[in-house]
Motif scaffolding. Structure first.
Motif, PDB file in Angstrom:
ATOM      1  N   ASN A  35     -14.379 -52.681 -68.012  1.00 37.89           N
ATOM      2  CA  ASN A  35     -13.457 -53.581 -68.693  1.00 37.89           C
ATOM      3  C   ASN A  35     -12.198 -52.799 -69.078  1.00 37.89           C
ATOM      4  OD1 ASN A  35     -15.188 -55.789 -68.567  1.00 37.89           O
ATOM      5  ND2 ASN A  35     -16.080 -55.386 -70.577  1.00 37.89           N
ATOM      6  N   SER A  36     -11.181 -53.514 -69.509  1.00 39.79           N
ATOM      7  CA  SER A  36      -9.894 -52.945 -69.883  1.00 39.79           C
ATOM      8  C   SER A  36      -9.203 -52.357 -68.655  1.00 39.79           C
ATOM      9  CB  SER A  36     -10.042 -51.906 -71.002  1.00 39.79           C
ATOM     10  OG  SER A  36      -8.766 -51.550 -71.519  1.00 39.79           O
ATOM     11  N   ILE A  37      -8.293 -51.400 -68.867  1.00 39.71           N
ATOM     12  CA  ILE A  37      -7.500 -50.843 -67.768  1.00 39.71           C
ATOM     13  C   ILE A  37      -7.566 -49.327 -67.883  1.00 39.71           C
ATOM     14  CG2 ILE A  37      -5.239 -50.828 -66.648  1.00 39.71           C
ATOM     15  CD1 ILE A  37      -4.693 -53.544 -67.956  1.00 39.71           C
ATOM     16  N   ASN A  38      -8.703 -48.783 -67.469  1.00 40.80           N
ATOM     17  CA  ASN A  38      -8.980 -47.365 -67.691  1.00 40.80           C
ATOM     18  C   ASN A  38      -8.445 -46.440 -66.607  1.00 40.80           C
ATOM     19  OD1 ASN A  38     -10.516 -47.128 -70.255  1.00 40.80           O
ATOM     20  ND2 ASN A  38     -11.790 -48.660 -69.249  1.00 40.80           N
ATOM     21  N   GLU A  39      -7.883 -47.000 -65.545  1.00 39.91           N
ATOM     22  CA  GLU A  39      -7.243 -46.146 -64.548  1.00 39.91           C
ATOM     23  C   GLU A  39      -6.155 -45.289 -65.179  1.00 39.91           C
ATOM     24  OE1 GLU A  39      -8.951 -49.634 -62.389  1.00 39.91           O
ATOM     25  OE2 GLU A  39      -7.776 -49.362 -64.214  1.00 39.91           O
ATOM     26  N   VAL A  40      -5.490 -45.825 -66.212  1.00 39.24           N
ATOM     27  CA  VAL A  40      -4.417 -45.066 -66.872  1.00 39.24           C
ATOM     28  C   VAL A  40      -4.979 -43.917 -67.707  1.00 39.24           C
ATOM     29  CG1 VAL A  40      -2.861 -47.047 -66.907  1.00 39.24           C
ATOM     30  CG2 VAL A  40      -4.367 -46.652 -68.870  1.00 39.24           C
ATOM     31  N   ARG A  41      -6.263 -43.918 -67.988  1.00 34.97           N
ATOM     32  CA  ARG A  41      -6.902 -42.811 -68.701  1.00 34.97           C
ATOM     33  C   ARG A  41      -7.566 -41.835 -67.730  1.00 34.97           C
ATOM     34  NH1 ARG A  41      -8.045 -47.613 -71.266  1.00 34.97           N
ATOM     35  NH2 ARG A  41      -6.898 -47.839 -73.230  1.00 34.97           N
ATOM     36  N   ILE A  42      -8.028 -42.352 -66.613  1.00 34.56           N
ATOM     37  CA  ILE A  42      -8.731 -41.526 -65.635  1.00 34.56           C
ATOM     38  C   ILE A  42      -7.763 -40.696 -64.799  1.00 34.56           C
ATOM     39  CG2 ILE A  42     -10.205 -41.598 -63.587  1.00 34.56           C
ATOM     40  CD1 ILE A  42     -11.449 -44.187 -64.803  1.00 34.56           C
ATOM     41  N   ALA A  43      -6.715 -41.340 -64.286  1.00 39.08           N
ATOM     42  CA  ALA A  43      -5.797 -40.673 -63.355  1.00 39.08           C
ATOM     43  C   ALA A  43      -5.154 -39.403 -63.933  1.00 39.08           C
ATOM     44  CB  ALA A  43      -4.721 -41.647 -62.887  1.00 39.08           C
ATOM     45  N   PRO A  44      -4.743 -39.378 -65.200  1.00 36.02           N
ATOM     46  CA  PRO A  44      -4.159 -38.136 -65.729  1.00 36.02           C
ATOM     47  C   PRO A  44      -5.136 -36.958 -65.754  1.00 36.02           C
ATOM     48  CG  PRO A  44      -3.525 -39.996 -67.108  1.00 36.02           C
ATOM     49  CD  PRO A  44      -4.588 -40.489 -66.174  1.00 36.02           C
ATOM     50  N   ILE A  45      -6.441 -37.243 -65.722  1.00 38.46           N
ATOM     51  CA  ILE A  45      -7.443 -36.180 -65.771  1.00 38.46           C
ATOM     52  C   ILE A  45      -7.833 -35.720 -64.369  1.00 38.46           C
ATOM     53  CG2 ILE A  45      -9.765 -35.560 -66.546  1.00 38.46           C
ATOM     54  CD1 ILE A  45      -9.469 -37.702 -68.743  1.00 38.46           C
ATOM     55  N   VAL A  46      -8.088 -36.675 -63.462  1.00 35.42           N
ATOM     56  CA  VAL A  46      -8.577 -36.307 -62.124  1.00 35.42           C
ATOM     57  C   VAL A  46      -7.488 -36.366 -61.058  1.00 35.42           C
ATOM     58  CG1 VAL A  46     -10.864 -37.173 -62.712  1.00 35.42           C
ATOM     59  CG2 VAL A  46      -9.292 -38.643 -61.445  1.00 35.42           C
ATOM     60  N   GLY A  47      -6.352 -36.986 -61.403  1.00 36.64           N
ATOM     61  CA  GLY A  47      -5.287 -37.176 -60.425  1.00 36.64           C
ATOM     62  C   GLY A  47      -5.308 -38.583 -59.857  1.00 36.64           C
ATOM     63  N   ALA A  48      -4.126 -39.142 -59.665  1.00 38.66           N
ATOM     64  CA  ALA A  48      -4.029 -40.495 -59.120  1.00 38.66           C
ATOM     65  C   ALA A  48      -4.629 -40.581 -57.726  1.00 38.66           C
ATOM     66  CB  ALA A  48      -2.568 -40.943 -59.098  1.00 38.66           C
ATOM     67  N   ASN A  49      -4.574 -39.479 -56.977  1.00 37.70           N
ATOM     68  CA  ASN A  49      -5.078 -39.489 -55.597  1.00 37.70           C
ATOM     69  C   ASN A  49      -6.592 -39.644 -55.529  1.00 37.70           C
ATOM     70  OD1 ASN A  49      -5.100 -36.770 -56.755  1.00 37.70           O
ATOM     71  ND2 ASN A  49      -5.921 -36.109 -54.787  1.00 37.70           N
ATOM     72  N   ARG A  50      -7.297 -39.345 -56.636  1.00 37.54           N
ATOM     73  CA  ARG A  50      -8.760 -39.487 -56.635  1.00 37.54           C
ATOM     74  C   ARG A  50      -9.222 -40.763 -57.340  1.00 37.54           C
ATOM     75  NH1 ARG A  50     -11.417 -33.576 -57.992  1.00 37.54           N
ATOM     76  NH2 ARG A  50     -10.043 -33.636 -59.811  1.00 37.54           N
ATOM     77  N   THR A  51      -8.282 -41.528 -57.906  1.00 36.64           N
ATOM     78  CA  THR A  51      -8.626 -42.679 -58.737  1.00 36.64           C
ATOM     79  C   THR A  51      -8.549 -43.978 -57.933  1.00 36.64           C
ATOM     80  OG1 THR A  51      -7.679 -41.527 -60.651  1.00 36.64           O
ATOM     81  CG2 THR A  51      -8.102 -43.888 -60.888  1.00 36.64           C
ATOM     82  N   VAL A  52      -9.606 -44.792 -58.044  1.00 39.18           N
ATOM     83  CA  VAL A  52      -9.655 -46.095 -57.386  1.00 39.18           C
ATOM     84  C   VAL A  52     -10.067 -47.135 -58.423  1.00 39.18           C
ATOM     85  CG1 VAL A  52     -10.646 -47.471 -55.506  1.00 39.18           C
ATOM     86  CG2 VAL A  52     -10.368 -44.994 -55.228  1.00 39.18           C
ATOM     87  N   GLY A  53      -9.395 -48.290 -58.409  1.00 40.02           N
ATOM     88  CA  GLY A  53      -9.723 -49.350 -59.353  1.00 40.02           C
ATOM     89  C   GLY A  53     -10.691 -50.359 -58.762  1.00 40.02           C
TER      90      GLY A  53
END
Length: 280
Positions: A35-53
């Protein structure tokens, strides 16, 4: 790991990701169906290139360890052709890894790729913000929230605020009620109502009734995601200069339920209404 599926509450996301970092490769896929929009919390830690919504509209109940029951979903009950998961890249391209994740998730239900992750995220926020807190504070099941006339007014107003905030931020936020528009929703929330929309919302209960996750959290005495759902709408509304009286009031009342100040019950709808009226 080649694939990490983030299945924790929003408030635990960053800590969970940090603990997983030693087990990730450079090309690990980190997928958030939360729930919510956690990509904005995940991407700064692992990198946008590893993040998928991943947007999910399935519902389930878990009241004992390892005992999971798939239940009816408000999101799916309002869709003509229910989709369980939508998978997308932050940049909007349909990549080979998105197609692979779609294939993997399809075993659990109909899954499709999306070119508009952020619009889909905010569209899912609409349903979460409508139903989760309202069910959590009243004790109603998901379908009862939309069928009850009093709670239906609250969820409509919460949906309207969420759509307006998401659109003000520039996202393509789609109302969850099929072909009904924002104007239809505002009419339904007004003094004259909207006969057809009321009919859809008060429709038949699902074959297996259930509760949204926030209502389950309250039952279990756990912290809720209120700050990451309606609280986020309130915060973004303030930033954009959009009034969100229902979102503000729901956050206030739900926090009081969490703290034990208020009991779960229908009178919390009256409390929300009183706070909204006082803020007008």
């Amino acid at each position: 790991f080649d694939l990490v599926v983030v299945a924790v509450k929003s408030y635990d996301t960053q800590e969970a990701i940090k603990r997983m970092l030693p087990f990730m490769n450079d090309d690990t896929w980190v997928v958030s169906p939360q729930n919510s929009i956690n990509e904005v919390r995940i991407a700064p830690i692992v990198g946008a290139n590893r993040t998928v919504g991943c947007i999910t509209t399935i519902s389930a109940g878990i009241y004992k360890p390892a005992h999971i029951t798939r239940t009816g979903s408000v999101s799916q009950s309002l869709q003509k052709e229910p989709i369980c998961f939508k998978v997308g890249e932050l940049h909007g391209e349909i990549t080979s890894r998105v197609e692979k994740i779609v294939d993997l998730f399809s075993s659990a239900g109909k899954t499709v790729p999306t070119k508009d992750l952020w619009g889909e995220r905010w569209s899912k926020m609409v349903t979460n913000c409508m139903v989760n807190a309202t069910a959590a504070m009243t004790g109603m099941m998901s379908h009862e929230v939309r069928a009850n006339k009093i709670s239906r007014m609250q969820i409509l107003n919460l949906a309207i605020e969420t759509i307006k905030v998401g659109r003000a931020l520039g996202y393509n936020v789609v109302p969850p009620m099929g072909d009904f528009s924002l104007d239809d929703m505002e009419e339904a929330a007004g003094p004259n109502g909207h006969t057809e929309l009321d009919r859809v919302l008060s429709g038949e209960p699902p074959a297996v009734p259930g509760r949204p996750s926030m209502a389950q959290d309250v039952i279990k005495g756990r912290a809720t995601e209120i700050e990451y759902l309606n609280g986020m709408v309130s915060d973004k509304g303030t930033e954009m200069g959009i009034k969100t009286p229902y979102s503000n009031a729901v956050v206030e009342v739900l926090k009081a339920v969490e703290s034990g100040e208020f009991d779960v019950g229908m009178d919390n709808l009256d409390r929300v209404d009183s706070i909204v009226r006082a803020s007008a």
